[in-house]
Design an enzyme around this catalytic site. Structure first.
Site, PDB file in Angstrom:
ATOM      1  N   HIS A 280      -7.635 -21.579  10.107  1.00  0.00           N
ATOM      2  CA  HIS A 280      -8.946 -21.379   9.767  1.00  0.00           C
ATOM      3  C   HIS A 280      -8.843 -20.332   8.376  1.00  0.00           C
ATOM      4  CE1 HIS A 280     -13.137 -22.276   9.852  1.00  0.00           C
ATOM      5  NE2 HIS A 280     -13.263 -21.887  10.005  1.00  0.00           N
TER       6      HIS A 280
ATOM      7  N   CYS B  86      -9.298 -27.423  10.356  1.00  0.00           N
ATOM      8  CA  CYS B  86     -10.510 -28.383  10.913  1.00  0.00           C
ATOM      9  C   CYS B  86     -10.250 -29.585  10.501  1.00  0.00           C
ATOM     10  CB  CYS B  86     -11.693 -27.719   9.264  1.00  0.00           C
ATOM     11  SG  CYS B  86     -12.350 -25.950  10.404  1.00  0.00           S
TER      12      CYS B  86
ATOM     13  N   CYS C 248      -8.838 -26.935   6.227  1.00  0.00           N
ATOM     14  CA  CYS C 248      -8.068 -26.380   6.798  1.00  0.00           C
ATOM     15  C   CYS C 248      -7.658 -26.916   7.667  1.00  0.00           C
ATOM     16  CB  CYS C 248      -8.311 -24.877   7.702  1.00  0.00           C
ATOM     17  SG  CYS C 248      -8.690 -24.999   8.824  1.00  0.00           S
TER      18      CYS C 248
ATOM     19  N   GLY D  56       1.095   3.631   2.016  1.00  0.00           N
ATOM     20  CA  GLY D  56       1.081   4.052   3.263  1.00  0.00           C
ATOM     21  C   GLY D  56       0.658   5.684   3.582  1.00  0.00           C
ATOM     22  N   GLY D  57      -0.194   6.171   2.568  1.00  0.00           N
ATOM     23  CA  GLY D  57      -1.176   7.274   2.802  1.00  0.00           C
ATOM     24  C   GLY D  57      -2.878   6.292   4.303  1.00  0.00           C
TER      25      GLY D  57
ATOM     26  N   ASP E 225       1.145  -1.329  -0.161  1.00  0.00           N
ATOM     27  CA  ASP E 225      -0.351   0.159  -0.606  1.00  0.00           C
ATOM     28  C   ASP E 225       0.481   1.347   0.490  1.00  0.00           C
ATOM     29  OD1 ASP E 225       0.990   0.511   2.501  1.00  0.00           O
ATOM     30  OD2 ASP E 225      -0.902   0.140   3.390  1.00  0.00           O
TER      31      ASP E 225
ATOM     32  N   CYS F  39     -15.014 -27.396   5.523  1.00  0.00           N
ATOM     33  CA  CYS F  39     -13.665 -26.716   5.515  1.00  0.00           C
ATOM     34  C   CYS F  39     -12.518 -27.933   5.025  1.00  0.00           C
ATOM     35  CB  CYS F  39     -13.269 -25.595   7.266  1.00  0.00           C
ATOM     36  SG  CYS F  39     -11.132 -25.005   6.512  1.00  0.00           S
TER      37      CYS F  39
ATOM     38  N   ASP G  11      -8.507  -7.376   0.222  1.00  0.00           N
ATOM     39  CA  ASP G  11      -7.022  -7.657   1.393  1.00  0.00           C
ATOM     40  C   ASP G  11      -7.609  -7.128   2.523  1.00  0.00           C
ATOM     41  OD1 ASP G  11      -5.738  -5.210   3.030  1.00  0.00           O
ATOM     42  OD2 ASP G  11      -6.455  -4.570   0.785  1.00  0.00           O
TER      43      ASP G  11
END
Length: 378
Positions: free
Chosen positions: A338, A312, A309, A94-95, A92, A307, A269
């Site tokens: 997860h 799980c 993951c 930085g703003g 990003d 799920c 994001d």
């Protein structure tokens, strides 16, 4: 080195499946990008991030400027080498942190003067500063320096931010073209405008008129109602370029992601999956769970049966609640694992649905099943 192509699109909603080619690999969109503010996604190692399907992660220009400093990252050979991440990185500008964390002293069209949130030292930031720093970081995708308004903001204040964002985008582009345009980094513009239709349209026309290789939608998910966010996305969907990637900044709440995809957004994001994970709150196919809840003490089944993951597949809600109640580090790691996998998988499943021509069914099914209720036991 950079190319974006739409490979499938939903004829009903306009949701897109695409491929974004970068120097560190091809990103299959829609995509959720874990946030690695300080050159690390909290509680996760790079190999674990790869295991859960992370295609690209974020770094934060403001934070990395303060710690460990650009000089150290430069000596390490850039951010990829410093953190041992071999896939794409987006940084990003930085703003946003300047306005959300630092003690703002003065803002003009020329620059921002603020004080560090760490030690109070005086900092001067500008589009040129941001481009120089992101060049040192060596990210695949850099972002223009912009001004994000708080919510709510008056029309007058939002309009001033749009005006300044355009000025700063031009300066960001000029510096980038003169110093960073080596084919190893792409610069995305950012559209602002708060929740005002006229300002969103104006900002989109001005920023998209500069022909960046991609565009971010900033200034949403800052406190407005979900319906207001969706309306702004509807407005922008009609006027933003169809052949460029669209990035909705700071959005990680599962329904927002799905609704964003339905409105033509390609990239997302947010710190929500990791932050919630550290606080024993997880997302499931049926909604949000507080894993400290007493109801989970004798539940000897996974957080989410659907799920895939590591958490799980290997641990029960009972055990995970035990870790949470004892404050064990493993609990925070597993909840984070997860949440990241769940959020990444939303984008993966949406992509599959778009390509297979069943995205409206996917959207309807997700919306009907996901309920934001901490007491769900499904």
């Amino acid at each position: 080195m950079f190319e974006f192509k739409v490979i499938a699109q939903c004829p009903v909603t306009g949701a897109r499946a695409g491929e974004l080619t970068t120097p560190h690999g091809v990103i299959h969109t829609p995509v959720f990008m874990p946030v690695g503010t300080l050159a690390t996604v909290k509680a996760m190692s790079p190999d674990e991030l790869e295991a859960i399907g992370s295609q690209i992660i974020l770094g934060n220009t403001y934070h990395l400027y303060l710690r460990p400093t650009p000089e150290i990252i430069a000596k390490a050979g850039g951010l990829h080498s410093f953190m041992n991440w071999k896939k794409p990185i987006l940084t990003d500008s930085g703003g946003f942190q300047v306005f959300s964390l630092a003690r703002l002293q003065k803002i003009t069209d020329k620059e921002v003067i603020c004080r560090s949130h760490i030690d109070g030292s005086l900092l001067t930031m500008s589009p040129e500063w941001s481009m120089k720093m992101q060049g040192v970081l060596g990210s695949d995708i850099a972002m223009c320096f912009d001004q994000c308004c708080e919510y709510p903001a008056t029309h007058e204040k939002a309009e001033d931010a749009v005006r300044r964002t355009t000025i700063w985008a031009k300066r960001s582009r000029d510096y980038f073209m003169a110093n960073n345009d080596t084919g190893k980094q792409a610069l995305f513009g950012i559209v602002q405008g708060s929740v005002y239709d006229d300002l969103r349209k104006r900002s989109a026309e001005e920023i998209c008129g500069m022909d960046f290789p991609g565009y971010a939608i900033g200034g949403l998910s800052v406190g407005e109602e979900h319906s207001a966010m969706y309306h702004s996305l509807d407005v922008l969907n009609e006027i933003m370029p169809k052949d460029k990637p669209r990035y909705l900044m700071g959005v990680g709440y599962p329904p927002n992601i799905v609704e964003g995809i339905a409105r033509g957004v390609d990239m997302f994001d947010c710190v929500m999956p990791t932050r919630n994970g550290r606080n024993a709150t997880v997302f499931t196919s049926f909604g949000r769970l507080n894993m400290r809840g007493a109801s989970h003490a004798e539940e000897f089944f996974p957080m989410d049966n659907e799920c895939d993951c590591y958490a799980c597949r290997n641990f029960s809600r009972s055990y995970l609640r035990h870790l949470a109640m004892c404050g064990e580090i493993l609990g925070a790691r597993l909840f984070t694992w997860h949440n990241l996998r769940f959020t990444i998988r939303i984008a993966e499943k949406a992509r599959e649905a778009i390509i297979e021509g069943r995205f409206p069914d996917f959207l309807r099914d997700f919306t009907e099943r996901f309920h934001d209720d901490n007491n769900i036991n499904s």
